[in-house]
Design a protein around this motif. Structure first.
Motif, PDB file in Angstrom:
ATOM      1  N   ALA A 447      18.236  47.526 -38.831  1.00 14.24           N
ATOM      2  CA  ALA A 447      17.638  48.562 -38.451  1.00 14.24           C
ATOM      3  C   ALA A 447      17.646  50.200 -37.789  1.00 14.24           C
ATOM      4  O   ALA A 447      17.371  50.551 -37.237  1.00 14.24           O
ATOM      5  CB  ALA A 447      16.694  47.345 -37.424  1.00 14.24           C
ATOM      6  N   MET A 448      19.619  49.880 -37.678  1.00 14.62           N
ATOM      7  CA  MET A 448      19.951  51.076 -36.885  1.00 14.62           C
ATOM      8  C   MET A 448      19.072  53.098 -37.541  1.00 14.62           C
ATOM      9  O   MET A 448      19.070  52.526 -38.712  1.00 14.62           O
ATOM     10  CB  MET A 448      20.867  51.159 -36.308  1.00 14.62           C
ATOM     11  CG  MET A 448      21.570  52.275 -35.373  1.00 14.62           C
ATOM     12  SD  MET A 448      23.356  51.824 -35.715  1.00 14.62           S
ATOM     13  CE  MET A 448      24.018  51.299 -37.073  1.00 14.62           C
ATOM     14  N   GLU A 449      18.347  53.589 -35.982  1.00 21.01           N
ATOM     15  CA  GLU A 449      18.536  55.060 -36.897  1.00 21.01           C
ATOM     16  C   GLU A 449      19.443  55.931 -36.221  1.00 21.01           C
ATOM     17  O   GLU A 449      19.646  55.627 -35.224  1.00 21.01           O
ATOM     18  CB  GLU A 449      17.105  55.508 -36.658  1.00 21.01           C
ATOM     19  CG  GLU A 449      15.866  54.059 -37.173  1.00 21.01           C
ATOM     20  CD  GLU A 449      15.787  54.782 -38.815  1.00 21.01           C
ATOM     21  OE1 GLU A 449      16.115  55.564 -39.384  1.00 21.01           O
ATOM     22  OE2 GLU A 449      15.329  53.849 -39.748  1.00 21.01           O
ATOM     23  N   GLU A 450      19.991  56.268 -37.109  1.00 19.76           N
ATOM     24  CA  GLU A 450      20.953  57.375 -36.628  1.00 19.76           C
ATOM     25  C   GLU A 450      21.276  58.869 -37.421  1.00 19.76           C
ATOM     26  O   GLU A 450      20.998  58.579 -38.472  1.00 19.76           O
ATOM     27  CB  GLU A 450      22.334  56.626 -36.409  1.00 19.76           C
ATOM     28  CG  GLU A 450      23.246  57.122 -35.512  1.00 19.76           C
ATOM     29  CD  GLU A 450      25.005  56.166 -36.027  1.00 19.76           C
ATOM     30  OE1 GLU A 450      25.764  56.774 -35.098  1.00 19.76           O
ATOM     31  OE2 GLU A 450      25.202  55.191 -36.334  1.00 19.76           O
ATOM     32  N   THR A 451      21.244  59.741 -36.368  1.00 22.16           N
ATOM     33  CA  THR A 451      21.724  61.122 -37.767  1.00 22.16           C
ATOM     34  C   THR A 451      23.078  60.703 -38.119  1.00 22.16           C
ATOM     35  O   THR A 451      23.772  60.636 -37.554  1.00 22.16           O
ATOM     36  CB  THR A 451      21.481  61.860 -36.513  1.00 22.16           C
ATOM     37  OG1 THR A 451      22.396  62.578 -35.687  1.00 22.16           O
ATOM     38  CG2 THR A 451      20.138  62.846 -36.003  1.00 22.16           C
ATOM     39  N   GLU A 452      23.555  61.388 -38.865  1.00 21.49           N
ATOM     40  CA  GLU A 452      24.979  62.314 -39.756  1.00 21.49           C
ATOM     41  C   GLU A 452      25.491  62.530 -38.796  1.00 21.49           C
ATOM     42  O   GLU A 452      24.998  63.922 -38.135  1.00 21.49           O
ATOM     43  CB  GLU A 452      24.811  62.179 -41.446  1.00 21.49           C
ATOM     44  CG  GLU A 452      24.164  61.511 -41.660  1.00 21.49           C
ATOM     45  CD  GLU A 452      23.751  61.762 -43.060  1.00 21.49           C
ATOM     46  OE1 GLU A 452      24.029  62.463 -43.432  1.00 21.49           O
ATOM     47  OE2 GLU A 452      23.433  60.848 -44.303  1.00 21.49           O
ATOM     48  N   SER A 453      26.868  62.486 -38.254  1.00 17.36           N
ATOM     49  CA  SER A 453      27.649  63.088 -37.490  1.00 17.36           C
ATOM     50  C   SER A 453      29.337  63.425 -38.805  1.00 17.36           C
ATOM     51  O   SER A 453      29.749  62.211 -39.855  1.00 17.36           O
ATOM     52  CB  SER A 453      28.338  63.095 -36.397  1.00 17.36           C
ATOM     53  OG  SER A 453      28.838  61.738 -36.703  1.00 17.36           O
ATOM     54  N   ARG A 454      29.916  64.141 -38.982  1.00 15.04           N
ATOM     55  CA  ARG A 454      31.157  64.658 -39.377  1.00 15.04           C
ATOM     56  C   ARG A 454      31.799  63.265 -38.635  1.00 15.04           C
ATOM     57  O   ARG A 454      32.222  63.709 -37.322  1.00 15.04           O
ATOM     58  CB  ARG A 454      32.092  65.539 -39.054  1.00 15.04           C
ATOM     59  CG  ARG A 454      33.348  66.676 -39.667  1.00 15.04           C
ATOM     60  CD  ARG A 454      32.358  66.248 -40.947  1.00 15.04           C
ATOM     61  NE  ARG A 454      31.978  67.390 -42.019  1.00 15.04           N
ATOM     62  CZ  ARG A 454      31.046  67.713 -42.962  1.00 15.04           C
ATOM     63  NH1 ARG A 454      31.849  66.495 -44.033  1.00 15.04           N
ATOM     64  NH2 ARG A 454      30.326  69.163 -43.093  1.00 15.04           N
ATOM     65  N   ILE A 455      32.911  62.522 -39.494  1.00 16.76           N
ATOM     66  CA  ILE A 455      33.784  61.487 -38.701  1.00 16.76           C
ATOM     67  C   ILE A 455      34.700  61.827 -39.220  1.00 16.76           C
ATOM     68  O   ILE A 455      35.595  62.041 -40.796  1.00 16.76           O
ATOM     69  CB  ILE A 455      33.449  59.936 -39.497  1.00 16.76           C
ATOM     70  CG1 ILE A 455      31.609  59.847 -38.761  1.00 16.76           C
ATOM     71  CG2 ILE A 455      33.854  58.899 -39.360  1.00 16.76           C
ATOM     72  CD1 ILE A 455      31.110  58.862 -39.463  1.00 16.76           C
ATOM     73  N   SER A 494      28.329  54.479 -36.551  1.00 19.26           N
ATOM     74  CA  SER A 494      28.061  53.675 -36.139  1.00 19.26           C
ATOM     75  C   SER A 494      27.934  52.579 -37.078  1.00 19.26           C
ATOM     76  O   SER A 494      28.433  52.036 -37.192  1.00 19.26           O
ATOM     77  CB  SER A 494      26.752  53.075 -35.367  1.00 19.26           C
ATOM     78  OG  SER A 494      26.909  53.582 -33.872  1.00 19.26           O
ATOM     79  N   ARG A 495      27.524  53.334 -38.913  1.00 19.73           N
ATOM     80  CA  ARG A 495      27.624  52.433 -39.424  1.00 19.73           C
ATOM     81  C   ARG A 495      29.458  52.576 -40.020  1.00 19.73           C
ATOM     82  O   ARG A 495      29.537  51.414 -40.719  1.00 19.73           O
ATOM     83  CB  ARG A 495      26.307  52.398 -40.400  1.00 19.73           C
ATOM     84  CG  ARG A 495      25.186  52.067 -40.188  1.00 19.73           C
ATOM     85  CD  ARG A 495      24.580  52.561 -40.822  1.00 19.73           C
ATOM     86  NE  ARG A 495      23.232  51.969 -39.944  1.00 19.73           N
ATOM     87  CZ  ARG A 495      21.642  51.996 -40.991  1.00 19.73           C
ATOM     88  NH1 ARG A 495      21.659  53.211 -41.256  1.00 19.73           N
ATOM     89  NH2 ARG A 495      20.360  51.794 -40.486  1.00 19.73           N
ATOM     90  N   PHE A 496      29.605  53.434 -40.122  1.00 20.73           N
ATOM     91  CA  PHE A 496      30.972  53.850 -40.944  1.00 20.73           C
ATOM     92  C   PHE A 496      31.965  52.943 -39.368  1.00 20.73           C
ATOM     93  O   PHE A 496      32.702  52.534 -40.720  1.00 20.73           O
ATOM     94  CB  PHE A 496      31.572  55.289 -40.855  1.00 20.73           C
ATOM     95  CG  PHE A 496      32.278  54.823 -41.145  1.00 20.73           C
ATOM     96  CD1 PHE A 496      32.615  55.064 -42.632  1.00 20.73           C
ATOM     97  CD2 PHE A 496      33.592  55.705 -40.077  1.00 20.73           C
ATOM     98  CE1 PHE A 496      33.894  55.795 -43.000  1.00 20.73           C
ATOM     99  CE2 PHE A 496      34.920  55.846 -41.682  1.00 20.73           C
ATOM    100  CZ  PHE A 496      34.850  56.095 -42.664  1.00 20.73           C
ATOM    101  N   GLN A 497      31.520  53.010 -38.893  1.00 18.44           N
ATOM    102  CA  GLN A 497      32.863  52.340 -37.380  1.00 18.44           C
ATOM    103  C   GLN A 497      32.878  50.440 -37.694  1.00 18.44           C
ATOM    104  O   GLN A 497      33.444  49.737 -37.916  1.00 18.44           O
ATOM    105  CB  GLN A 497      32.378  52.252 -35.976  1.00 18.44           C
ATOM    106  CG  GLN A 497      33.463  51.302 -35.187  1.00 18.44           C
ATOM    107  CD  GLN A 497      34.419  52.231 -35.180  1.00 18.44           C
ATOM    108  OE1 GLN A 497      34.971  53.682 -35.030  1.00 18.44           O
ATOM    109  NE2 GLN A 497      35.586  51.268 -35.523  1.00 18.44           N
TER     110      GLN A 497
END
Length: 606
Positions: A447-455, A494-497
């Motif tokens: 359900a999480m909504e999040e913008t993308e960022s450079r990781i 967050s999803r990548f984490q």
């Protein structure tokens, strides 16, 4: 042709000019300015000639460019006949209208009709010897070839472009009616001029006036044919309106069918495809030309392909329909041979001379996939609800029992024996907390909504290892990180984490305690445009035949070795799928290899 009457030089010159103007304005529709200039030139010469005839004056234009030596058929050498001047003026006016309006018009058709009638009457006059039809003034007869040229110009003004205006039949009817009436008038005049006809003798014998009788016939026939012409024009107007509405309706229907997402297929009673819309190309993979005039069974897989022709024959014989009039799900076959589900509805259309069948097809592959995913999600939800309620109740019940024992020990002052009991209570609550944390992670994954960022991948891996160092036996592991410090990925952090957390905690948790040199090898690189993240270990691994259980909910393959909820690898898989990637497991000679592959979009190596 001096023996017939010669065309005057001015007339010939005007025919050349008006011929060019006709081609530029009426036929090609281009160079309107040139057509206007040429038409104005010829119109002015025609009007000047008419004024000379009407007022018996001489402007000097008859012999301006050419001195005639033949004066047959004219009262003034070189002067254009009055009927030729009238026709030339009308043709010039019609071409000017066309050049200005840039289209065919009713006025142009009427002017062309008048020109045709004048020229046609002159031609008929030559054929039947009626001088009045071609001779409007004594010694001023329209030459035969002049009349022929005007009849061609009049026909062009009437019929060229008339179909676009929607009145070809009306103009033809009007022309025929006028010519027929003209013919009757000519015959009546011939009868009147003939003094030895039987009709004249009979009329004179009966005391009737031949001229009055013939005039009555002319007026009556004129009224009848005028009525026919008016009726023809009114009918043509209705036809134009209906035809215009029909064209608009056809355009709207064609636009709907051509742009529809659903496929439209029309077949005849033998199953031959007679029409398809562009959507069928996308649905079946064939070009339209490859489908037309082929049997529709080419779009069906076995066994429907073999039975289709017999189905049509059975329907024609019994009128019992299986699909016609009733929509249902069927299977279609693409050009590449793949079979896919379709929604199909068929309607029977009875035409005057033919029966056709119109079918609407919709590719429901995506819908079927969503239905399958929904069923799987429902099954997972049921299992999740059952297992979660069981796993939550177990540590709570255990903790309640231990709390009762602890209370009794406190009352009896058995404080030393209380410590292990409290430790077991703490363990139960830690298990409960771990399970709740996993449930929260699973919910966030979906359900999480999040913008993308450079990781920065290497940085995230090192930071995660530092955070997981508290885990049991984590300090005895040798960890090798083979990741370029400049490698980054554009993703939802967050999803990548969650992916990194579960990969590393799983490797730490299931290390082999019997090994003196446990290790974890972590790598990440770009392979064929995709980001490939690997975590390999020499830990306990997975028993052969149990690989399919790895990514399922609540599946623990080493329950005796370490506590877990059985949700870690399931959460890992869902998180990877949320990012559009895949995760796989491979057995190593010692330990396991987990590989996460993320699609090439949005990742970069700097």
């Amino acid at each position: 042709m001096p023996m017939v009457y010669a065309m005057k030089f001015n007339t010939a010159l005007c025919f050349v000019a008006i011929g060019f103007a006709f081609n530029l304005a009426v036929i090609n529709g281009r160079q309107a300015a040139v057509a206007l200039a040429l038409s104005a030139f010829t119109g002015s010469i025609a009007v000047a000639n008419l004024l000379q005839h009407m007022f018996a004056i001489d402007f000097g234009i008859d012999r301006l460019l050419h001195e005639p030596f033949i004066t047959i058929g004219t009262d003034s050498p070189g002067r254009m006949t009055p009927n030729a001047a009238v026709c030339l003026a009308l043709v010039s006016a019609a071409i000017i209208l066309t050049a200005v309006m840039r289209r065919n018009s009713v006025a142009r058709v009427i002017l062309g009709l008048i020109v045709f009638v004048i020229a046609g009457s002159a031609l008929l006059g030559y054929a039947i010897g009626v001088e009045s039809s071609r001779n409007w003034r004594p010694l001023a007869q329209m030459p035969l070839h002049t009349a022929f040229c005007f009849s061609l110009l009049g026909s062009g003004l009437i019929f060229i472009g008339a179909r676009e205006r929607g009145y070809p039949r009306s103009t033809i009817a009007a022309a025929l009616g006028a010519l027929t009436y003209l013919l009757l008038v000519l015959l009546a005049y011939m009868e009147m001029l003939s003094q030895d006809t039987k009709l004249s003798e009979l009329l004179q014998a009966s005391g009737a006036n031949p001229r009055s009788t013939l005039l009555g016939i002319v007026l009556l026939s004129g009224a009848l044919y005028a009525g026919m012409i008016i009726y023809g024009f009114r009918s043509a107007q209705k036809y134009r309106d209906v035809a215009s509405q029909l064209r608009e309706s056809e355009k709207r229907l064609a636009a709907i069918i051509e742009t529809a997402v659903d496929g439209f297929i029309t077949i005849d009673d033998r199953g031959t495809v007679i029409a398809v819309n562009p959507a069928c190309e996308k649905i079946f993979g064939y070009r339209t030309a490859e489908i037309l005039q082929k049997n529709v069974k080419m779009l069906m897989p076995a066994p429907y392909r073999a039975a289709h022709d017999q189905y049509l024959e059975t329907y024609k014989a019994t009128r019992r329909a299986g699909i016609i009039g009733v929509g249902r799900e069927v299977e279609g076959r693409r050009k590449d041979g793949s079979v896919f589900p379709l929604d199909l509805s068929v309607a029977k259309v009875e035409l005057d001379n033919q029966v056709i069948y119109s079918g609407i097809v919709r590719d429901i592959s995506e819908r079927k996939k969503y239905e399958k995913d929904l069923l799987e999600a429902n099954a997972e939800l049921e299992e999740f609800s059952y297992r979660t309620s069981h796993d939550l109740r177990s540590p709570i019940a255990s903790s309640l029992g231990l709390l009762s024992i602890a209370r009794d020990m406190i009352e009896t002052n058995a404080t030393e024996e209380l410590k292990p009991v409290l430790g077991r209570i703490e363990t139960s609550f830690r298990k409960l907390d771990h399970l709740i944390q996993n449930i929260i992670s699973l919910t966030r994954t979906k359900a999480m909504e999040e913008t993308e960022s450079r990781i920065p991948i290497a940085h995230v891996v090192r930071e995660t290892l530092d955070r997981l160092y508290y885990m049991e036996n984590a300090g005895r592991l040798r960890i090798d990180i083979a990741i370029d410090d400049d490698l980054t990925i554009l993703r939802k952090a967050s999803r990548f984490q969650i992916i990194i957390d579960n990969l590393l905690s799983n490797a730490i948790k299931y290390q082999d305690p019997a090994k003196a040199d446990p290790e974890i090898r972590i790598g990440a690189a770009i392979d064929d445009g995709n980001l490939v993240l690997t975590v390999a270990d020499n830990g306990l691994g997975v028993e052969p035949g149990s690989e399919h259980l790895l990514f399922q909910m609540f599946k623990r393959l080493h329950p005796q070795h370490s506590f877990g909820s059985g949700l870690g690898l399931y959460i890992l898989k869902k998180s990877v799928e949320q990012l559009g990637g895949t995760v796989s497991y491979n057995r190593l000679q010692e330990g396991s290899l987990f590989t996460v592959t993320l699609p090439e979009r949005n990742h970069h190596a700097h």
